[in-house]
Design a protein around this motif. Structure first.
Motif, PDB file in Angstrom:
ATOM      1  N   LEU A 152      39.037  46.890  40.447  1.00  0.00           N
ATOM      2  CA  LEU A 152      37.870  46.745  39.581  1.00  0.00           C
ATOM      3  C   LEU A 152      38.136  47.308  38.188  1.00  0.00           C
ATOM      4  CD1 LEU A 152      34.928  47.565  42.016  1.00  0.00           C
ATOM      5  CD2 LEU A 152      35.777  45.331  41.287  1.00  0.00           C
ATOM      6  N   ALA A 153      38.918  48.387  38.091  1.00  0.00           N
ATOM      7  CA  ALA A 153      39.259  48.948  36.781  1.00  0.00           C
ATOM      8  C   ALA A 153      40.104  47.959  35.976  1.00  0.00           C
ATOM      9  CB  ALA A 153      40.001  50.273  36.961  1.00  0.00           C
ATOM     10  N   LYS A 154      41.083  47.321  36.650  1.00  0.00           N
ATOM     11  CA  LYS A 154      41.911  46.310  35.994  1.00  0.00           C
ATOM     12  C   LYS A 154      41.040  45.140  35.536  1.00  0.00           C
ATOM     13  CE  LYS A 154      45.541  43.578  35.159  1.00  0.00           C
ATOM     14  NZ  LYS A 154      46.484  43.777  34.046  1.00  0.00           N
ATOM     15  N   THR A 155      40.136  44.699  36.378  1.00  0.00           N
ATOM     16  CA  THR A 155      39.233  43.601  36.027  1.00  0.00           C
ATOM     17  C   THR A 155      38.364  43.986  34.830  1.00  0.00           C
ATOM     18  OG1 THR A 155      39.175  42.874  38.337  1.00  0.00           O
ATOM     19  CG2 THR A 155      37.408  42.088  36.899  1.00  0.00           C
ATOM     20  N   LEU A 177      30.879  38.838  38.450  1.00  0.00           N
ATOM     21  CA  LEU A 177      32.165  38.219  38.774  1.00  0.00           C
ATOM     22  C   LEU A 177      32.067  36.952  39.606  1.00  0.00           C
ATOM     23  CD1 LEU A 177      34.769  41.000  39.663  1.00  0.00           C
ATOM     24  CD2 LEU A 177      34.441  39.803  37.508  1.00  0.00           C
ATOM     25  N   TRP A 178      31.123  36.909  40.519  1.00  0.00           N
ATOM     26  CA  TRP A 178      31.168  35.874  41.543  1.00  0.00           C
ATOM     27  C   TRP A 178      30.980  34.453  40.998  1.00  0.00           C
ATOM     28  CZ3 TRP A 178      28.461  37.837  46.655  1.00  0.00           C
ATOM     29  CH2 TRP A 178      29.261  38.857  47.200  1.00  0.00           C
ATOM     30  N   ASN A 179      30.405  34.298  39.836  1.00  0.00           N
ATOM     31  CA  ASN A 179      30.237  32.952  39.275  1.00  0.00           C
ATOM     32  C   ASN A 179      31.467  32.462  38.519  1.00  0.00           C
ATOM     33  OD1 ASN A 179      27.594  32.592  40.217  1.00  0.00           O
ATOM     34  ND2 ASN A 179      26.715  33.650  38.447  1.00  0.00           N
ATOM     35  N   LEU A 180      32.462  33.342  38.348  1.00  0.00           N
ATOM     36  CA  LEU A 180      33.667  32.967  37.592  1.00  0.00           C
ATOM     37  C   LEU A 180      34.605  32.127  38.460  1.00  0.00           C
ATOM     38  CD1 LEU A 180      34.504  36.385  35.875  1.00  0.00           C
ATOM     39  CD2 LEU A 180      33.315  34.425  34.864  1.00  0.00           C
ATOM     40  N   THR A 203      35.028  29.467  43.223  1.00  0.00           N
ATOM     41  CA  THR A 203      34.622  30.652  42.469  1.00  0.00           C
ATOM     42  C   THR A 203      35.014  31.919  43.219  1.00  0.00           C
ATOM     43  OG1 THR A 203      32.444  30.855  43.509  1.00  0.00           O
ATOM     44  CG2 THR A 203      32.620  29.379  41.596  1.00  0.00           C
ATOM     45  N   ILE A 204      34.948  33.056  42.504  1.00  0.00           N
ATOM     46  CA  ILE A 204      35.232  34.337  43.148  1.00  0.00           C
ATOM     47  C   ILE A 204      34.198  34.607  44.232  1.00  0.00           C
ATOM     48  CG2 ILE A 204      35.420  36.827  42.758  1.00  0.00           C
ATOM     49  CD1 ILE A 204      36.442  36.218  39.948  1.00  0.00           C
TER      50      ILE A 204
END
Length: 412
Positions: A152-155, A177-180, A203-204
Motif C-alpha cells: 500500500l505504501a508503494k501504491t 483503488l478497486w475501480n482502476l 479491475t483491481i
C-alpha cells in the motif's frame, strides 16, 4: 508491535536521473531534458526524462528520434552512473538518520518502517521533514507513500508526483483503488493482465473479490498473492539486510537494427554472456538457472529459462545454455533486443556441487589433493591450509552497471 499498527513509508525519487543532472547543473532546471543511450543508434531509448519533457508528450522508453520529434528543444544527456550512485547513497543516508529500518529496493526508491518512532500520531509531518531535507540538502524531489504495509505504501507513492505525500489506508481500497484497471496495480504486468482478462478480471476490484480457487487454478501462488495485495494484505517486513541478497545477474542490449542472421545473433549472445560472466566473477557469484529475453521487431517479448544441476558462472557454459535456449525459442523473426540473465545466484563458496555420472571423474581426480589437505591440517592445524579460500573481489566496471541492483553494494 502488532503488524496492524505498522507505519511504512515508501520513498520514490522523482525522475531521479534527470533530477540529479538538474541538481548538478542548475542551468538545466525548468528545461526538457532526458537521459538516453547513444542517440546516433536506435538503441538510444530514454531511460528517464524530466517533468518538463513529460509535459511535451515525452516518456520513459521512448526512442530518441521520437522524443526529438515531439520536443525539438529536448536536451539529451548520456547517463552518468557514478553521479547517480553518489546521489543514491546520500539519499539513503538521510533516510537512515531517522531509523535503521530502511530497505533499499532500487537506486531511487526504498522503504522505511517508522512504527517505533514517536510520531505523536502524525506520520505526515515526518514525511514532510524527509521530503524537505532531500530538497534542501540534495536538491532532489521525491514522493512518499504512507500506509500500514509495503504494497500500500508503494501504491500510495505513485498517486501523486512530483513532490507528493499520500496516505493510503486499507479501508479506503474499495473507493480509491478497486475501480482502476488491474494493470495499474503494482506487480501486474501486461502478460499477467492478459491472463486475468481471460478470467473476466478487468479491475483491481474484480481481482479482490473473485474466488481464490479460480485464481489458484489459473495462476497458482502468484494469483493468490495478487488477490491478497488487491485486498491490502501484505505482511512483508521492511528488511535492511535484503541488500545482501543478489538474486540475478544479467545484461541486455537493443540491436542497432532488426537482426535475422543467426550468426550475428550468436555473436550478440556471446557478448552478453561475456559480460554476465565478468560480473559474476567480480562478485564471486554463481547461479543455477539461466534466462533468455527476446524482443522482436513488433515489440513482442519472449522469455525462456532453464535450471541446471550445478552452478553456472563460466562464460562458455553461459553462452552455450543461452544460445540453445534462444534457438529453441526463435522462429526466425527479426530481433530487436536480446538479454541473458543468470538467476538464483549466491556466493560460490556457499554452493555444494551435486555429483553425477557426468562429473564424478572430475571429483575423483581431486581426491589425492583433498587427502593432502587433510594431512597438512592434522599436522599444522585446521587454519594452516584451506581449500577454496574466498577472496573479496574488487568491483569493476562490469560489476557496476546502472540498471541492475549493483548499487546495493554501496549499502553493505
Amino acid at each position: 508491535m502488532n503488524r496492524k499498527n505498522r507505519i511504512i513509508f515508501h520513498i520514490d525519487m522523482n525522475s531521479f536521473y534527470a533530477s540529479v543532472e538538474q541538481a548538478y547543473d542548475p542551468s538545466l532546471k525548468g528545461k526538457a531534458i532526458a537521459i538516453a543511450g547513444n542517440p546516433k543508434e536506435r538503441r538510444g531509448i530514454l531511460v528517464t526524462c524530466s517533468y518538463e519533457a513529460r509535459a511535451k508528450g515525452v516518456y520513459t522508453t521512448m526512442s530518441v528520434w521520437e522524443a526529438k520529434r515531439k520536443c525539438p528543444e529536448i536536451i539529451l544527456l548520456p547517463p552518468n552512473f557514478e553521479r547517480y550512485r553518489i546521489a543514491s547513497k546520500a539519499m539513503f543516508d538521510i533516510l537512515r538518520s531517522y531509523t535503521p529500518l530502511v530497505e533499499p529496493v532500487s537506486i531511487d526508491e526504498g522503504y522505511m518502517d517508522v512504527s517505533e518512532m514517536n510520531l505523536s500520531g502524525n506520520a505526515v509531518n515526518l514525511a514532510e521533514s524527509i521530503q524537505n531535507r532531500l530538497i534542501r540538502e540534495l536538491d532532489l524531489p521525491s514522493s512518499i507513500g504512507i500506509a500500514p504495509n509495503k504494497f500500500l505504501a508503494k501504491t500510495a507513492s505513485n498517486m501523486k508526483k512530483p513532490m507528493g505525500i499520500t496516505v493510503l489506508r486499507k479501508r479506503e481500497l474499495p473507493e480509491r483503488l478497486w475501480n482502476l484497471p488491474v494493470i495499474e496495480m503494482h506487480g501486474v504486468g501486461e502478460s499477467t493482465s492478459n491472463k486475468l482478462a481471460e478470467l473476466g478480471i478487468k479491475t483491481i476490484g474484480d481481482l479482490a473479490t473473485i474466488q481464490t480457487g479460480v485464481l489458484k487454478e489459473r495462476l497458482g501462488k502468484i494469483g493468490l498473492r495478487l488477490s491478497e495485495r488487491a485486498n491490502g494484505i501484505d505482511d512483508r517486513p521492511v528488511d535492511p539486510t535484503s541488500v545482501f541478497d543478489t538474486k540475478s545477474v544479467g545484461n541486455s542490449t537493443t540491436l542497432p537494427y532488426d537482426e535475422t542472421d543467426p550468426t550475428e545473433l550468436n555473436k550478440v549472445i556471446l557478448k552478453l554472456s561475456k559480460k554476465v560472466a565478468s560480473r559474476l566473477e567480480a562478485k564471486n557469484l554463481a547461479g543455477q538457472s539461466i534466462n533468455i529475453h527476446i524482443r522482436d521487431a513488433d515489440w513482442k517479448n519472449k522469455t525462456r529459462s532453464k535450471t541446471v544441476q550445478n552452478r553456472i558462472f563460466e562464460e562458455r557454459e553461459i553462452y552455450q545454455l543461452a544460445k540453445d535456449l534462444f534457438h529453441s525459442t526463435w522462429n526466425g523473426e527479426a530481433i530487436r533486443l536480446l538479454g541473458v540473465t543468470v538467476n538464483n545466484v549466491q556466493d560460490k563458496g556457499d554452493y555444494v556441487e551435486q555429483l553425477s555420472i557426468f562429473n564424478f571423474e572430475e571429483h575423483a581426480k581431486e581426491e589425492p589433493i583433498l587427502k593432502l589437505v587433510e594431512q597438512l591440517q592434522d599436522k599444522f592445524g585446521k587454519e594452516a591450509i584451506k581449500r577454496g579460500i574466498k577472496l573479496k573481489k574488487n568491483p569493476s566496471l562490469e560489476s557496476k552497471t546502472s540498471f541492475s541492483k549493483d548499487f546495493l553494494d554501496d549499502h553493505k
